[in-house]
Structure formats: structure tokens, C-alpha cells
Design an enzyme around this catalytic site. Structure first.
Site, short mmCIF file in Angstrom:
data_model
loop_
_atom_site.label_atom_id
_atom_site.label_comp_id
_atom_site.label_asym_id
_atom_site.label_seq_id
_atom_site.Cartn_x
_atom_site.Cartn_y
_atom_site.Cartn_z
N ARG A 58 0.82 -1.40 -0.07
CA ARG A 58 -0.08 -0.04 0.06
C ARG A 58 0.90 1.13 -0.05
NH1 ARG A 58 -3.64 -3.55 -0.74
NH2 ARG A 58 -4.91 -4.27 0.90
N GLU A 202 -13.57 -14.24 10.39
CA GLU A 202 -13.70 -13.54 9.18
C GLU A 202 -13.66 -14.35 7.91
OE1 GLU A 202 -10.64 -10.53 8.18
OE2 GLU A 202 -11.70 -9.93 6.51
N LYS A 244 -17.19 -11.09 10.63
CA LYS A 244 -16.71 -10.24 9.73
C LYS A 244 -16.76 -11.04 8.20
CE LYS A 244 -12.75 -7.43 8.05
NZ LYS A 244 -11.64 -6.35 8.63
N GLY A 288 -12.25 -4.86 -1.78
CA GLY A 288 -12.00 -4.14 -3.08
C GLY A 288 -13.16 -3.00 -3.81
N ARG A 317 -9.35 -0.93 3.33
CA ARG A 317 -9.33 -0.03 2.09
C ARG A 317 -10.41 0.85 1.95
NH1 ARG A 317 -8.59 -5.50 -1.80
NH2 ARG A 317 -9.74 -6.15 -0.18
C1 5MM Z 1 -10.22 -8.65 3.77
O1 5MM Z 1 -9.46 -7.76 4.40
C2 5MM Z 1 -9.80 -7.31 5.43
C3 5MM Z 1 -10.71 -6.01 5.30
O2 5MM Z 1 -9.94 -5.14 4.32
P1 5MM Z 1 -10.61 -4.42 3.27
O3 5MM Z 1 -11.94 -3.79 3.85
O4 5MM Z 1 -9.78 -3.87 2.47
O5 5MM Z 1 -11.21 -5.85 2.37
C4 5MM Z 1 -8.57 -6.62 6.43
O6 5MM Z 1 -8.87 -6.74 7.77
C5 5MM Z 1 -7.26 -7.49 6.21
O7 5MM Z 1 -7.21 -8.79 6.82
C6 5MM Z 1 -6.02 -6.93 6.30
O8 5MM Z 1 -5.81 -5.64 5.15
C7 5MM Z 1 -4.81 -7.66 6.06
O9 5MM Z 1 -4.69 -8.19 5.04
P2 5MM Z 1 -3.42 -8.95 4.96
O10 5MM Z 1 -3.36 -9.66 3.43
O11 5MM Z 1 -1.99 -8.35 5.03
O12 5MM Z 1 -3.29 -10.23 6.14
#
Ligand code: 5MM
Length: 367
Positions: A58, A202, A244, A288, A317
Site C-alpha cells: 500500500r 472472518e 466479519k 475491493g 481499504r
Molecule cells: C479482507 O481484508 C480485511 C478487510 O479489508 P478490506 O476492507 O480492505 O477488504 C483486512 O482486515 C485484512 O485482513 C487486512 O487488510 C490484512 O490483510 P493481509 O493480507 O495483510 O493479511
């Protein structure tokens, strides 16, 4: 007493009780209280638990070198944003950031508590290929989980997160994938509750692919059924958990463009059929979607309540994207970035009560 006043008092009590080590016996009432506080009306969760590799990706995307120090500087920007606690109930940290501090040496968990925000922690360690099932993954991290949870609680974490990744494709997902991930999440959840930490489970059905929205609904329902069967199998107290998960959406290459109301209807139908009413809240990931889409769709879900559970957000994001773009690594634009973050928290806070209006998007430009 008005519902939002009750929620606020409960929330403040939870934030005040954040000191202390692992309890001898898990305090079931504290687990319930923390879970409910995280989904108090008008509030949701900021997911800032990117692993070092994702966080670095990022930062590189906005032209910033990725080092422990730049990741710290960026997280400091997020966690010190004035008024963060107004619409953010909890922040999910990562193993690196839960140990970091602001420039003046204040540990991030303390900074969050001072903002009225509950610190949380991602405790899975990523994914591995699922043996015998090409293209599928199982989340890892159970080894050493008990000790890590004890340490995280001691540092200040009161909730945790474990993410499973489910891919839709030809013949995917398999029952083996849903079963293995459900079982791992249930074991993690039981360990969390033993440590006095609220587990967020999640399962994320990815948007990648050309599948239809109907197929996403079918797979999300199967995923959640496997998860809740596994949680029951491990005697997890549902009242002390949060879910989640993804909204029900068509694959990014499907060409389908559902309205916010259609997304809300399909998502809520799927949740009603699979998520027990004992669960205090469902916090959606953005996965995304654009920042505004994620807000509008959440709002559509909350215009037709009440639901058996609170319906809120745990976006990474969709909350951080506009802030990252506004910052661009420039120390003179820290305040712009914080304003962009707070703006999105305000819009999403309104969406948790179905009171978001598109005109709110103009407030940032006017500020
Ligand atoms: C799906 O990812 C989680 C929610 O993020 P978005 O709202 O961007 O979809 C997020 O908590 C995710 O677990 C973290 O960004 C960590 O991701 P990584 O790939 O670094 O474990």
C-alpha cells in the site's frame, strides 16, 4: 433511556476496563460487553491489520519506501486523527504495530484507548495451500496462539481477528476447504475467549472471478453454515463473538451491476439464513469495493432494520484508501489525510443507522 445513550454508556465502560492481564477465568460478561461495544450504534471498526507485506504494498503504491518506520509513521497518522473515536469503536492492529509508539513514545494501544477506541489484533499468520485441494487455502496460526493471545491481552488487545480466504471457481470451494477453515476459526475463537479476548471470525469469499451474485450468495451461505457448525462444535459463546464477512456481490469480471438495494437484499437474506441471532454484530469487509460503494451498500442494509444483529463495518481499504491518497507520504499533508479518514468514518458511522446521504460526500470538499 434512548438506545444510543445505552450504547454509549456501555461503550465507555468497556473502554475504561482495558487494563489488566489474562483473567484466571474468562469473564463472560466482559466478552459480551466488548462485542456489543464494538458494534454500538454509529460506530464500526477500522481494520489496520495489514501484514508487513500488504502494508508495504500500500505504501509503495503511493511512492513511499516501506520500512518499519514509514509503516509506523503512517499508522500514527491514522490513530492520532482527531475525533477518531466518534465513529470508530475498535482498531485491528498487527504484531508489528501493536508494539509501536507515537513520536512522543506513547504506545499505539494507549493512543487508541485515549481516543475511546478498543485495540484489537490480527492473530492468524496467513494462509497455506490446502493439501490435496489445488487452488484452495487454509489459514494458519494455531500453534502458539494461546501464548500470543496472553501477551496481546497484556499489551491491551481486547478483541482479535482471524481471516479465512474462500475462492469461487470451477468446483470451488470444496467442502474440505470450508470444513478446514471453519474448524481452524472455531479453535482460534475458543482460545480467544479463554484469554478474555473477543474473537472476530472472518471468512472472506473473494470477489475475484466471473461468478454471478447468486453464486456468491450460495457460497457465502455454505461458508457460514460450515463456520457456525464448527463454532458450535467447539462450544464457542456466540454472544462474545463478531462475524466479519463479505457482502454478497457478483464477481469483478461478471459484468453484473446490482443496485445497492439488490446487494442489501441478497446479503441480508444470506445472513438471516445462516447467522444465529445470538451473534451481536456483523461487520462487513470492503473487499475491493470503492469507498463510496461500501458506504452506500452498508447504508442500504440499515434502512430496512431492525435486524437480529447490528450491521456495521470493519473496512481497511474503504476507510484508508482516501487517506493514503491524500497523504502521499508528505508530512505537510498529514492533516488532509486525517480529514479524509475522519470523513469516511463519519459517512460509514451514518450508514450503520441508515442515515447516510450522498450529500455528505460534499462535506469534505467544503471543509
Ligand atoms: C479482507 O481484508 C480485511 C478487510 O479489508 P478490506 O476492507 O480492505 O477488504 C483486512 O482486515 C485484512 O485482513 C487486512 O487488510 C490484512 O490483510 P493481509 O493480507 O495483510 O493479511
Amino acid at each position: 433511556m434512548a438506545q444510543d445513550q445505552v450504547d454509549l454508556e456501555r461503550f465507555e465502560r468497556t473502554v475504561r476496563s482495558l487494563d489488566g492481564d489474562v483473567p484466571e477465568e474468562p469473564d463472560v460478561e466482559e466478552l459480551r460487553r466488548t462485542a456489543r461495544a464494538l458494534v454500538a450504534d454509529g460506530k464500526g471498526i477500522l481494520a489496520a491489520d495489514e501484514s508487513n507485506s500488504t502494508a508495504s504494498k500500500r505504501l509503495k503504491a503511493i511512492g513511499v519506501d516501506a520500512t518499519p518506520e514509514t509503516r509506523r509513521t503512517y499508522r500514527q497518522l491514522l490513530f492520532t486523527a482527531p475525533g477518531l473515536g466518534e465513529h470508530i469503536s475498535g482498531v485491528i492492529l498487527y504484531d508489528e504495530s501493536i508494539r509501536q509508539s507515537t513520536d512522543d513514545g506513547t504506545p499505539f494501544p494507549r493512543v487508541l484507548q485515549d481516543q475511546g477506541v478498543i485495540p484489537g489484533i490480527k492473530t492468524d499468520t496467513g494462509t497455506a495451500a490446502l493439501a490435496g485441494h489445488s487452488g484452495e487455502k487454509v489459514t494458519t496460526g494455531l500453534d502458539g496462539q494461546r501464548d500470543r493471545l496472553a501477551e496481546y491481552r497484556q499489551i491491551g488487545a481486547r478483541f482479535a481477528k482471524w481471516r479465512a480466504v474462500i475462492q469461487i471457481g470451477d468446483g470451488l470451494p470444496s467442502a474440505a476447504c470450508l470444513g478446514a477453515n471453519g474448524h481452524a476459526m472455531a479453535r482460534y475463537a475458543a482460545l480467544c475467549q479463554e484469554a478474555g479476548v473477543v474473537p472476530i471470525v472472518e471468512p472472506e469469499v473473494l470477489m475475484d472471478g466471473d461468478h454471478s451474485m447468486a453464486r456468491c450468495e450460495e457460497v457465502t451461505a455454505a461458508t457460514l453454515r460450515a463456520l457456525y457448525e464448527a463454532l458450535a462444535g467447539q462450544d464457542v459463546l456466540l454472544e462474545g463473538t463478531l462475524l466479519k464477512t463479505n457482502m454478497v456481490l457478483p464477481g469483478t469480471d461478471s459484468g453484473e451491476q446490482p443496485s445497492p438495494e439488490e446487494v442489501a437484499e441478497a446479503t441480508l437474506r444470506c445472513m438471516r439464513r445462516t447467522v444465529p441471532a445470538a451473534v451481536p454484530g456483523i461487520v462487513f469487509l470492503s473487499g475491493g469495493q470503492s469507498a463510496v460503494d461500501a458506504t452506500v451498500r452498508l447504508n442500504a442494509m440499515n434502512t430496512n432494520g431492525p435486524h437480529p444483529w447490528s450491521v456495521s463495518f470493519s473496512y481497511a481499504r474503504a476507510l484508508q484508501g482516501p487517506a493514503l491518497d491524500a497523504w502521499g507520504g508528505d508530512e505537510d499533508r498529514v492533516e488532509d489525510a486525517q480529514r479524509a479518514l475522519i470523513h469516511r468514518t463519519r459517512c460509514n458511522g451514518a450508514a450503520t443507522t441508515g442515515t447516510y446521504k450522498s450529500e455528505m460526500e460534499d462535506e469534505l470538499a467544503a471543509a
